[in-house]
Design an enzyme around this catalytic site. Structure first.
Site, mmCIF file in Angstrom:
data_model
loop_
_atom_site.group_PDB
_atom_site.id
_atom_site.type_symbol
_atom_site.label_atom_id
_atom_site.label_comp_id
_atom_site.label_asym_id
_atom_site.label_seq_id
_atom_site.Cartn_x
_atom_site.Cartn_y
_atom_site.Cartn_z
ATOM 1 C CG HIS A 164 32.613 14.251 -75.170
ATOM 2 N ND1 HIS A 164 32.681 12.950 -74.722
ATOM 3 C CD2 HIS A 164 31.629 14.841 -74.450
ATOM 4 C CE1 HIS A 164 31.781 12.767 -73.775
ATOM 5 N NE2 HIS A 164 31.115 13.892 -73.594
ATOM 6 C CB CYS A 200 36.303 8.318 -72.064
ATOM 7 S SG CYS A 200 36.442 6.762 -72.904
ATOM 8 C CG ASP A 221 27.467 5.556 -70.502
ATOM 9 O OD1 ASP A 221 28.110 4.915 -71.350
ATOM 10 O OD2 ASP A 221 26.312 5.976 -70.692
ATOM 11 C CD GLU A 233 38.126 12.480 -70.997
ATOM 12 O OE1 GLU A 233 37.431 11.887 -71.831
ATOM 13 O OE2 GLU A 233 39.201 13.003 -71.267
#
Ligand code: CIR
Length: 259
Positions: free
Chosen positions: A162, A249, A62, A67
């Protein structure tokens, strides 16, 4: 000189092994993901960002989603401690870059914070209390940001990864919002652009100065944003969306110079 710095990181070879919470696993075309990421970088450059690339981390699935590893304010860079254990090794290389721009602070155990849960609007920091961000992490943010007079507000989320899956800011007075993913809604006093009902993931928009960057897959919400007078760019990030990412992100954007 560019007005904004954007820290980014290339797509990892291991992207297909990404963490997934609220979307089903699908095949990811890694070459296409890389092409889309390049298009995203080109859009950021066009808007006025200087791209500062973090080193590729091919073992960290990932790692493109930088971010989540930091919050940068005018005075400080707070290095997070991501809620997913698999993501914690991403932080050191981001800290190494950010130390050239801001003094550093760190979230420490048992605190966890993902940058995707941090929505800073003016002097208000809204923090998603999610599977990734815990009360201990939020308490540390409060202590670190008090000297800058930034107020921290806890916002419970549901059904999304999120806080910034559910709400982002288009400017200091306007939010782009998916109300059904918010348990708490402290955004009543803001002007609200609600995502189109057929585009439930469309609330994640990247704001750079007066520009908004939205995934290309949300044309109806894009129209609503433009209708409110905002300057909008869209980028096709379909492969990154399969990894539960979107446009905020993939970068840490901040003002190049503090004033
Ligand atoms: C994760 O679950 O951590 C990644 N697959 C997606 C992270 C997206 N981050 C973000 O929107 N801030």
């Amino acid at each position: 000189m560019s007005s904004f710095i954007a820290i980014t990181r290339p797509v990892s070879q291991a992207l297909a092994n990404c963490e997934l919470s609220f979307v089903d696993r699908q095949d990811i075309d890694i070459q296409l993901a890389r092409q889309q990421h390049q298009n995203y970088l080109d859009t950021l450059k066009k808007i006025g960002c200087e791209i500062v690339p973090a080193p590729v981390l091919d073992e960290q699935a990932d790692a493109v989603f930088v971010e989540d590893t930091a919050l940068v304010t005018d005075q400080l860079a707070i290095i997070t401690r991501p809620g997913a254990v698999s993501r914690r090794q991403e932080c050191a290389s981001i800290a190494a870059l950010l130390q050239d721009y801001r003094p550093l602070a760190h979230i420490a155990a048992p605190g966890t914070v993902d940058g995707g849960d941090l929505l800073l609007i003016g002097q208000q920091l809204y923090v998603g209390l999610s599977a990734r961000t815990n009360p201990a992490g939020i308490a540390q943010l409060q202590t670190l940001l008090a000297p800058q007079a930034i107020s921290v507000h806890t916002v419970r989320t549901q059904g999304c990864l999120h806080l910034k899956s559910a709400v982002t800011a288009l400017d200091d007075e306007t939010v782009l919002i998916q109300p059904k993913w918010l348990v708490d809604d402290p955004f009543q006093a803001y002007r609200r652009v609600v995502v189109d009902a057929t585009e439930e993931h469309a609330a994640n928009a990247l704001r750079i100065g007066t520009h908004i960057v939205l995934p290309a897959s949300f044309p109806k919400t894009a129209e609503r944003i433009q209708h409110q007078g905002f300057t909008l760019d869209t980028v096709d990030v379909s492969e990154l969306q399969k990894a539960e990412g979107a446009t905020t992100c993939c970068s840490i954007v901040f003002k190049a110079q503090t004033s």
